[in-house]
Design a protein around this motif. Structure first.
Motif, short mmCIF file in Angstrom:
data_model
loop_
_atom_site.label_atom_id
_atom_site.label_comp_id
_atom_site.label_asym_id
_atom_site.label_seq_id
_atom_site.Cartn_x
_atom_site.Cartn_y
_atom_site.Cartn_z
N VAL A 176 6.88 -12.29 -9.23
CA VAL A 176 7.62 -12.10 -7.98
C VAL A 176 7.04 -10.93 -7.19
CG1 VAL A 176 9.90 -11.81 -6.96
CG2 VAL A 176 9.68 -12.88 -9.22
N GLU A 177 6.77 -11.17 -5.92
CA GLU A 177 6.37 -10.10 -5.01
C GLU A 177 7.53 -9.79 -4.08
OE1 GLU A 177 2.37 -9.76 -2.89
OE2 GLU A 177 3.68 -10.37 -1.23
N ILE A 178 7.91 -8.52 -4.03
CA ILE A 178 8.93 -8.05 -3.10
C ILE A 178 8.22 -7.28 -1.99
CG2 ILE A 178 11.09 -6.79 -2.82
CD1 ILE A 178 11.32 -8.85 -5.03
N GLU A 179 8.34 -7.73 -0.76
CA GLU A 179 7.73 -7.04 0.37
C GLU A 179 8.81 -6.63 1.36
OE1 GLU A 179 4.11 -7.50 3.62
OE2 GLU A 179 4.98 -9.31 2.72
N VAL A 180 8.78 -5.36 1.75
CA VAL A 180 9.70 -4.85 2.76
C VAL A 180 8.86 -4.37 3.94
CG1 VAL A 180 11.42 -3.07 3.31
CG2 VAL A 180 11.42 -4.17 1.06
N VAL A 181 9.16 -4.85 5.13
CA VAL A 181 8.42 -4.46 6.33
C VAL A 181 9.37 -3.92 7.39
CG1 VAL A 181 6.58 -6.14 5.89
CG2 VAL A 181 8.51 -6.77 7.36
N ASN A 182 8.80 -3.10 8.27
CA ASN A 182 9.54 -2.53 9.40
C ASN A 182 10.79 -1.77 8.98
OD1 ASN A 182 7.64 -3.58 11.26
ND2 ASN A 182 8.67 -5.58 11.19
N ALA A 183 10.67 -1.07 7.82
CA ALA A 183 11.73 -0.14 7.42
C ALA A 183 11.65 1.11 8.29
CB ALA A 183 11.58 0.22 5.95
N LEU A 184 12.71 1.90 8.28
CA LEU A 184 12.74 3.10 9.10
C LEU A 184 11.63 4.06 8.69
CD1 LEU A 184 14.30 4.51 11.39
CD2 LEU A 184 15.69 5.62 9.61
N THR A 185 11.40 4.19 7.36
CA THR A 185 10.35 5.07 6.85
C THR A 185 9.65 4.40 5.68
OG1 THR A 185 11.77 6.16 5.23
CG2 THR A 185 11.72 7.11 7.45
N LEU A 186 8.50 4.94 5.29
CA LEU A 186 7.80 4.45 4.10
C LEU A 186 8.65 4.66 2.86
CD1 LEU A 186 5.29 3.42 2.59
CD2 LEU A 186 4.40 5.76 2.62
N SER A 187 9.32 5.80 2.78
CA SER A 187 10.18 6.08 1.64
C SER A 187 11.30 5.05 1.53
CB SER A 187 10.78 7.48 1.77
OG SER A 187 11.69 7.74 0.73
N ASP A 188 11.89 4.69 2.67
CA ASP A 188 12.94 3.66 2.66
C ASP A 188 12.39 2.32 2.17
OD1 ASP A 188 14.78 5.43 3.60
OD2 ASP A 188 15.12 4.43 5.53
N ALA A 189 11.21 1.95 2.64
CA ALA A 189 10.61 0.68 2.23
C ALA A 189 10.40 0.65 0.72
CB ALA A 189 9.28 0.47 2.95
N ASN A 190 9.89 1.75 0.16
CA ASN A 190 9.68 1.83 -1.28
C ASN A 190 11.00 1.73 -2.03
OD1 ASN A 190 6.86 2.09 -1.83
ND2 ASN A 190 6.90 4.13 -0.92
N SER A 191 11.99 2.48 -1.59
CA SER A 191 13.29 2.49 -2.29
C SER A 191 13.92 1.11 -2.29
CB SER A 191 14.24 3.50 -1.61
OG SER A 191 13.74 4.81 -1.73
N ILE A 192 13.88 0.42 -1.16
CA ILE A 192 14.50 -0.90 -1.05
C ILE A 192 13.77 -1.92 -1.91
CG2 ILE A 192 14.97 -2.79 0.57
CD1 ILE A 192 15.33 -0.49 2.72
N ALA A 193 12.43 -1.91 -1.83
CA ALA A 193 11.66 -2.87 -2.62
C ALA A 193 11.90 -2.67 -4.11
CB ALA A 193 10.18 -2.73 -2.29
N ARG A 194 11.95 -1.41 -4.55
CA ARG A 194 12.12 -1.14 -5.98
C ARG A 194 13.54 -1.45 -6.44
NH1 ARG A 194 8.23 4.04 -7.41
NH2 ARG A 194 6.40 3.22 -6.35
N ALA A 195 14.53 -1.21 -5.60
CA ALA A 195 15.91 -1.54 -5.97
C ALA A 195 16.06 -3.03 -6.20
CB ALA A 195 16.87 -1.05 -4.89
N ILE A 196 15.47 -3.83 -5.33
CA ILE A 196 15.53 -5.29 -5.49
C ILE A 196 14.78 -5.71 -6.75
CG2 ILE A 196 14.84 -7.50 -4.47
CD1 ILE A 196 15.15 -6.08 -1.71
#
Length: 408
Positions: A287-307
């Motif tokens: 499974v690949e989890i990709e998050v784009v257009n998050a407010l910040t890079l840190s937010d994108a990482n946190s969201i992808a890893r939580a999922i």
């Protein structure tokens, strides 16, 4: 994430860590395990520059502590790795045993013990059977061979179901350069350099400082982007030796040649990292989890890893249950900024949510999206420019069985 400013062509050598000029390998059973190979050796015929990254777990195994000291010196000539016993939480005796291994191997190879990078993987809290290990060191040095990397690759496996290796060739100033690697890992996999072993070799001539910078960046985009179960290990590391035998002019600044090497290193580390996820204990889905257009890079990482680490998401993937609410819920508790009425969610290119509202309602089509071996989940948050990818797998009955029986 840094984009390389140059393009490079790779030739896949269908090999591994000892495809590289001047490196030999071997793998044997020394008696830590009953039958399977459990001791691996990778040896450079000349001293090499060394770079490494380590687990961020505060509880570190003896070989990790020694490896950190050797990394600070910046040179090495051998990797010695045992499987079946982590030599972690073993106190002063475990630390002495790890040093004894280096000293014994140094005598056999005729090199300084400080040029040997050690690693262990396996059960925590047990002392190494040193009589078996020291006897194995005498045996393994006699078996060093340019094709021995494949045996070494098998010797580092624990719950892995298959060996993980890769080698590529590319050109620097008209000279062929080879980069090879091997990794192990199947469980206790979580980003932050904490759950696997990875070893790489190259015959490139590159300064130690740039070798370290390249490895750190490549690991951040590969081994630090994988998770199987969210558990961080006590032992794990990624290390690379560069012995310079390709004969190129030393790379000591970040020009085109550096970025060619960095591209090759990212190619190999990404492959080895993804193989760990595909071999996740009991895994049936990659499974690949990709998050784009998050407010910040840190937010994108946190969201992808939580999922990726959500047990409810992972079990739904295993059951092929199209419960997209679990994905959105994990994003919501991740700590990253979410505005539901701006969120788009798609699986394998099919939009499920647009602006937070359900787009696809057909239950059969929803279930078909998860009836594949490889699944891509993408969230578009429409809040900024932050983006991140994490690779994970599902959570199956077999994972529970493997880990419930691991010690026994």
């Amino acid at each position: 994430m840094v984009t390389n400013p140059v393009e490079v062509e790779f030739k896949d050598l269908s090999g591994g860590i000892t495809n590289t000029l001047g490196f030999l390998g071997a793998g044997i059973n020394c008696g830590i395990k009953e039958y399977e190979k459990d001791l691996a050796l990778i040896y450079s015929e000349t001293e090499a520059n060394l770079a490494a990254v380590f687990t961020q777990n505060q509880v570190k195994a003896a070989p990790v502590l020694i490896g950190q000291e050797i990394k600070e010196r910046g040179t090495a000539q051998a990797f010695i790795i045992n499987s079946g016993n982590a030599n972690a939480c073993t106190g002063e005796e475990g630390f002495k045993n790890a040093n004894r291994i280096n000293e014994s191997l140094g005598e056999e190879l005729g090199i300084d013990a400080d040029l040997i990078f050690p690693a262990s993987t396996g059960i925590i809290g047990q002392q190494l059977p040193m009589e078996a290990v020291t006897s194995g060191i005498e045996e393994i040095t006699d078996q060093l061979h340019p094709a021995g990397g494949k045996k070494a690759c098998r010797a580092i496996m624990t719950t892995d179901t298959y060996p993980k290796e890769m080698a590529v060739a590319f050109e620097i100033d008209g000279r062929e350069v080879i980069l090879g690697g091997m990794s192990k890992g199947s469980g206790m996999i979580e980003p932050n350099m904490a759950t696997m072993l990875g070893f790489l070799t190259t015959d490139l001539n590159i300064s130690q400082q740039l070798l370290q910078e390249a490895l750190t960046e490549a690991v951040d985009e590969s081994f630090n982007r994988i998770t199987v179960d969210g558990d961080q290990s006590t032992n794990d590391a990624v290390a690379i030796m560069a012995n310079g035998q390709a004969g190129n002019e030393q790379i000591n600044h970040k020009g085109d040649n550096y970025y060619k090497f960095l591209a090759a290193l990212k190619e190999v580390t990404k492959y080895l990292a993804q193989q760990i996820v595909k071999d996740g204990e009991g895994a049936t889905k990659f499974v690949e989890i990709e998050v784009v257009n998050a407010l910040t890079l840190s937010d994108a990482n946190s969201i992808a890893r939580a999922i990726a680490n959500s047990q409810l998401v992972k079990t739904a993937l295993f059951g092929e249950d199209p419960n997209w609410g679990r994905i959105v819920a994990a994003a919501g508790y991740s700590g990253g900024q979410i505005e539901l009425d701006r969120l788009d969610l798609e699986i394998n290119g099919q939009k499920l949510l647009v602006d937070g509202k359900q787009e696809l309602t057909d239950p059969e089509k929803l279930r078909d999206l998860l009836a594949r071996d490889e699944i891509k989940i993408k969230l578009n948050l429409h809040l900024g420019s932050g983006q991140a990818k994490v690779w994970t797998c599902d959570l199956s009955y077999e994972y529970v069985k493997i880990n419930g029986e691991y010690h026994t």
